[in-house]
Design an enzyme around this catalytic site. Structure first.
Site, PDB file in Angstrom:
ATOM      1  N   SER A 143     -15.097  19.282  54.009  1.00 63.59           N
ATOM      2  CA  SER A 143     -15.163  17.936  54.584  1.00 63.59           C
ATOM      3  C   SER A 143     -13.852  17.637  55.302  1.00 63.59           C
ATOM      4  O   SER A 143     -12.801  18.196  54.949  1.00 63.59           O
ATOM      5  CB  SER A 143     -15.371  16.888  53.473  1.00 63.59           C
ATOM      6  OG  SER A 143     -15.191  15.574  53.968  1.00 63.59           O
ATOM      7  N   TYR A 156     -12.830  13.282  45.800  1.00 64.75           N
ATOM      8  CA  TYR A 156     -13.682  14.105  46.662  1.00 64.75           C
ATOM      9  C   TYR A 156     -12.827  14.870  47.668  1.00 64.75           C
ATOM     10  O   TYR A 156     -12.989  16.081  47.853  1.00 64.75           O
ATOM     11  CB  TYR A 156     -14.681  13.206  47.369  1.00 64.75           C
ATOM     12  CG  TYR A 156     -15.628  13.914  48.317  1.00 64.75           C
ATOM     13  CD1 TYR A 156     -16.709  14.643  47.829  1.00 64.75           C
ATOM     14  CD2 TYR A 156     -15.448  13.824  49.689  1.00 64.75           C
ATOM     15  CE1 TYR A 156     -17.589  15.263  48.694  1.00 64.75           C
ATOM     16  CE2 TYR A 156     -16.320  14.449  50.565  1.00 64.75           C
ATOM     17  CZ  TYR A 156     -17.392  15.168  50.062  1.00 64.75           C
ATOM     18  OH  TYR A 156     -18.254  15.791  50.921  1.00 64.75           O
ATOM     19  N   LYS A 160     -12.285  18.934  48.129  1.00 63.44           N
ATOM     20  CA  LYS A 160     -12.622  19.636  49.369  1.00 63.44           C
ATOM     21  C   LYS A 160     -11.418  20.393  49.929  1.00 63.44           C
ATOM     22  O   LYS A 160     -11.578  21.453  50.550  1.00 63.44           O
ATOM     23  CB  LYS A 160     -13.185  18.658  50.398  1.00 63.44           C
ATOM     24  CG  LYS A 160     -14.556  18.108  50.011  1.00 63.44           C
ATOM     25  CD  LYS A 160     -15.586  19.214  49.814  1.00 63.44           C
ATOM     26  CE  LYS A 160     -16.982  18.662  49.573  1.00 63.44           C
ATOM     27  NZ  LYS A 160     -18.003  19.718  49.440  1.00 63.44           N
TER      28      LYS A 160
END
Length: 252
Positions: A143, A156, A160
């Site tokens: 991401s 998150y 990533k």
């Protein structure tokens, strides 16, 4: 419907009952690959298999971080198709929205288990089942959150970033037999990301030089490229697929 000639290649795509994973599976099936897709929801997975084509696609339900599920998914792929050339690690989770200063560490561990450790587990299993002796490619879906600060989705983003480094480690260790690359999408219109654009899509898209948010087929096309002969001299790279949003970095 036109029948596409089989390519002879087989892919395993995790987290593919909907969204980006489904778009990736769709792109691979469209070029003639046979595909095993995974997902947590068995009914959604069955529906996805039917939509993609049950003559070329199988589904294995389970949680990505479950080691037993990882083993079964690879075993079922080998049993059904006799090989597993490509692995696409797409399964991911983002259960929290808020500052990491207040983040429950058990939640952080869950994010890493699903987003990073599971990707390593699947990579180990496909390596030993097929790729070590026959070659292939791995694509990790990361991401843009992994290459920049990510307010309110910090856990998150950190996971990533780890996935991007995992890509480098695997690319180094698995060469020359297996190429390993990552894709770092910006906001793609999926159920997973709807909190980032729902009710204000036009406003959200206005920040992108290409004037729209991503769609799953954008990532499907990039994955098809990174698992094709056209990318045979590419490994250890992270392809940012962001509609040009990073062009605006630093613009006041």
């Amino acid at each position: 419907m036109t029948t596409v000639e089989l390519s002879g290649k087989v892919a395993l795509v995790t987290g593919a009952s909907r969204g980006i994973g489904y778009g990736i599976a769709e792109a691979l099936v469209a070029r003639g690959d046979r595909v095993c897709i995974t997902g947590r929801n068995e009914e959604a997975l069955k529906e996805a298999v039917e939509q993609l084509g049950a003559d070329r696609v199988i589904g294995v339900a389970g949680k990505a971080h479950d080691v037993a599920h990882q083993a079964v998914a690879v075993e079922r792929t080998m049993e059904a198709f006799g090989r597993v050339d490509y692995l696409v690690n797409n399964a991911g989770t983002n259960p929290v929205f808020g500052p990491i200063a207040d983040l429950d560490l058990d939640v952080a561990r869950k994010v890493f288990e699903t987003n990073v450790v599971s990707a390593l587990g699947f990579a180990q299993k496909t390596w030993h089942a097929w790729q070590k002796d026959h070659g292939g490619a791995i694509v990790n879906i990361a991401s843009v959150a992994g290459v920049s600060a990510s307010p309110f989705i910090g856990a998150y983003g950190i996971s990533k970033a780890a996935m991007i480094n995992l890509t480098l480690q695997l690319a180094h260790e698995y060469a020359p037999r297996v190429r390993v690359n990552a894709i770092a999408p910006a906001v793609v219109k999926t159920q997973f990301a709807k909190a980032l654009y729902e009710g204000r899509e036009e406003e959200a898209a206005a920040g992108y030089p290409l004037a729209r948010l991503g769609v799953p087929s954008d990532i499907g096309g990039a994955t098809a490229f990174l698992t094709s002969e056209q990318s045979d001299w590419i490994t250890g790279q992270t392809l940012v697929v962001d509609g040009g949003i990073f062009l605006n970095a630093g613009v006041g």
